[in-house]
Design a protein around this motif. Structure first.
Motif, mmCIF file in Angstrom:
data_model
loop_
_atom_site.group_PDB
_atom_site.id
_atom_site.type_symbol
_atom_site.label_atom_id
_atom_site.label_comp_id
_atom_site.label_asym_id
_atom_site.label_seq_id
_atom_site.Cartn_x
_atom_site.Cartn_y
_atom_site.Cartn_z
ATOM 1 N N UNK A 1 83.100 47.244 14.137
ATOM 2 C CA UNK A 1 84.039 48.013 15.495
ATOM 3 C C UNK A 1 85.219 47.763 14.679
ATOM 4 N N UNK A 2 85.451 46.856 15.374
ATOM 5 C CA UNK A 2 86.398 46.173 15.218
ATOM 6 C C UNK A 2 87.449 46.187 13.141
ATOM 7 N N UNK A 3 86.326 46.033 12.418
ATOM 8 C CA UNK A 3 87.456 46.013 11.189
ATOM 9 C C UNK A 3 87.092 47.658 10.735
ATOM 10 N N UNK A 4 86.942 48.539 11.327
ATOM 11 C CA UNK A 4 86.908 50.003 10.903
ATOM 12 C C UNK A 4 88.383 50.134 12.046
ATOM 13 N N UNK A 5 88.762 49.562 13.074
ATOM 14 C CA UNK A 5 89.318 49.820 14.033
ATOM 15 C C UNK A 5 90.809 49.665 13.391
ATOM 16 N N UNK A 6 90.598 48.644 12.432
ATOM 17 C CA UNK A 6 91.861 47.383 11.816
ATOM 18 C C UNK A 6 91.503 48.489 10.679
ATOM 19 N N UNK A 7 90.965 48.419 9.629
ATOM 20 C CA UNK A 7 91.126 49.337 8.385
ATOM 21 C C UNK A 7 91.812 50.854 8.860
ATOM 22 N N UNK A 8 91.394 51.566 9.913
ATOM 23 C CA UNK A 8 91.822 52.487 10.332
ATOM 24 C C UNK A 8 94.340 52.072 10.716
ATOM 25 N N UNK A 9 93.357 51.641 11.182
ATOM 26 C CA UNK A 9 95.574 50.780 11.647
ATOM 27 C C UNK A 9 96.307 51.001 10.253
ATOM 28 N N UNK A 10 95.829 50.464 8.747
ATOM 29 C CA UNK A 10 96.104 49.497 7.686
ATOM 30 C C UNK A 10 96.424 51.228 7.846
ATOM 31 N N UNK A 11 95.904 52.403 7.942
ATOM 32 C CA UNK A 11 96.412 53.533 6.973
ATOM 33 C C UNK A 11 97.150 54.520 7.715
ATOM 34 N N UNK A 12 96.752 54.624 9.333
ATOM 35 C CA UNK A 12 98.092 54.615 10.514
ATOM 36 C C UNK A 12 99.473 54.375 10.186
ATOM 37 N N UNK A 13 99.256 53.038 9.493
ATOM 38 C CA UNK A 13 100.708 52.205 9.035
ATOM 39 C C UNK A 13 101.143 52.026 8.407
ATOM 40 N N UNK A 14 100.933 53.137 7.797
ATOM 41 C CA UNK A 14 101.535 52.907 5.806
ATOM 42 C C UNK A 14 100.983 51.087 5.178
ATOM 43 N N UNK A 15 100.295 50.543 5.866
ATOM 44 C CA UNK A 15 99.423 49.620 4.600
ATOM 45 C C UNK A 15 98.126 49.685 3.906
ATOM 46 N N UNK A 16 97.970 50.461 4.027
ATOM 47 C CA UNK A 16 96.934 51.432 2.935
ATOM 48 C C UNK A 16 96.811 52.776 3.007
ATOM 49 N N UNK A 17 96.031 53.106 1.846
ATOM 50 C CA UNK A 17 96.082 54.814 1.244
ATOM 51 C C UNK A 17 95.504 55.110 2.158
ATOM 52 N N UNK A 18 96.382 56.215 3.054
ATOM 53 C CA UNK A 18 95.351 57.362 4.020
ATOM 54 C C UNK A 18 95.021 58.096 3.453
ATOM 55 N N UNK A 19 95.515 58.533 2.241
ATOM 56 C CA UNK A 19 94.489 59.875 1.637
ATOM 57 C C UNK A 19 93.471 59.068 0.734
ATOM 58 N N UNK A 20 93.244 58.226 0.130
ATOM 59 C CA UNK A 20 91.871 57.710 0.047
ATOM 60 C C UNK A 20 90.322 58.516 1.012
ATOM 61 N N UNK A 21 89.502 59.118 0.532
ATOM 62 C CA UNK A 21 87.964 59.333 1.642
ATOM 63 C C UNK A 21 87.884 58.101 2.015
ATOM 64 N N UNK A 22 88.294 57.786 3.395
ATOM 65 C CA UNK A 22 87.084 56.417 4.345
ATOM 66 C C UNK A 22 85.145 56.616 3.935
#
Length: 254
Positions: free
Chosen positions: A192-213
């Motif tokens: 759960x924590x990993x998922x939340x972190x991965x989504x936060x990285x997308x939302x805050x611009x540290x990862x590609x938010x357009x890539x299908x999760x």
């Protein structure tokens, strides 16, 4: 013990508040035939109304699997290497499509895999290549588009939308199985924590938010805990600001 979903719920609420939408997809590896586990996977996909991209091992795939996929449109077949056979020395991590053999031999198998599954599944097959163990050499990647592949799927957040000219990169990001330990479910709170972190990285611009999760499962080795958590996670994501993604039949989604 019931997992505490608060960290993920809070992150999904932030996505909703910011008007963001999470593209979501599901990949399940290693199918070759019909099994009780495949029946359970099919039922879960239908209950969730979420397509599952079934990474099929071409060398072992049979007509029973093809008939099952035809009868259940929530199953979307893609190519999972050729024989899921390791070709690297024991000192290295397992791989079928790394550069430990002549490139011509490797690409021949990649082409054979697509041709065999095309014969089995017809238009249902999507032009995505999934290398076993999520490992592939760059020169093999570059040789996939001429074979008719339009997407490559491995693991972890992509560095670029394109793996090679004409070849989209669409990875998986969360695998609930503890492969290096118990081979059961990773601790739910960790996932759960990993998922939340991965989504936060997308939302805050540290990862590609357009890539299908991507959520990655392996139906043949699931125990009840893995089944239950995987279903609960996917349902939680779908209840949030998510848009299911499916690999197109002919064109690359970027």
């Amino acid at each position: 013990m019931t997992p505490d979903w608060t960290p993920l719920d809070a992150e999904l609420a932030r996505w909703a508040a910011e008007g963001l939408t999470l593209p979501l997809w599901w990949r399940d590896d290693d199918a070759v035939s019909t099994t009780p586990q495949l029946d359970r996977l099919t039922a879960l996909a239908e209950d969730l109304d979420l397509p599952v991209h079934l990474a099929v091992i071409p060398a072992g795939a049979d007509t029973a699997l093809a008939d099952h996929v035809t009868a259940h449109p929530h199953l979307v077949p893609v190519v999972h290497g050729w024989a899921h056979q390791n070709h690297v020395p024991a000192t290295e991590k397992k791989a079928e499509f790394r550069a430990h053999r002549p490139l011509s031999e490797i690409l021949t198998e990649a082409g054979q895999g697509k041709a065999r599954l095309q014969a089995l599944f017809g238009d249902a097959l999507r032009p995505m290549f999934v290398p076993p163990w999520n490992r592939i050499a760059p020169e093999v990647t570059a040789g996939l588009p001429p074979l008719g592949y339009r997407a490559l799927s491995t693991a972890t957040p992509r560095r670029s939308p394109m793996a090679a000219p004409g070849l989209a990169q669409v990875n998986t990001h969360l695998d609930p199985i503890d492969w290096r330990g118990s081979r059961g479910l990773v601790a739910p709170q960790t996932l759960i924590a990993q998922t939340a972190t991965l989504l936060a990285d997308r939302r805050e611009g540290r990862a590609d938010a357009t890539e299908p999760f991507g959520i990655l499962t392996h139906h043949l080795v699931h125990d009840d805990e893995i089944w239950q958590f995987s279903g609960a996670l996917l349902a939680r994501l779908l209840a949030g600001p998510c848009q299911p993604w499916t690999m197109p039949a002919e064109e690359t989604d970027r």
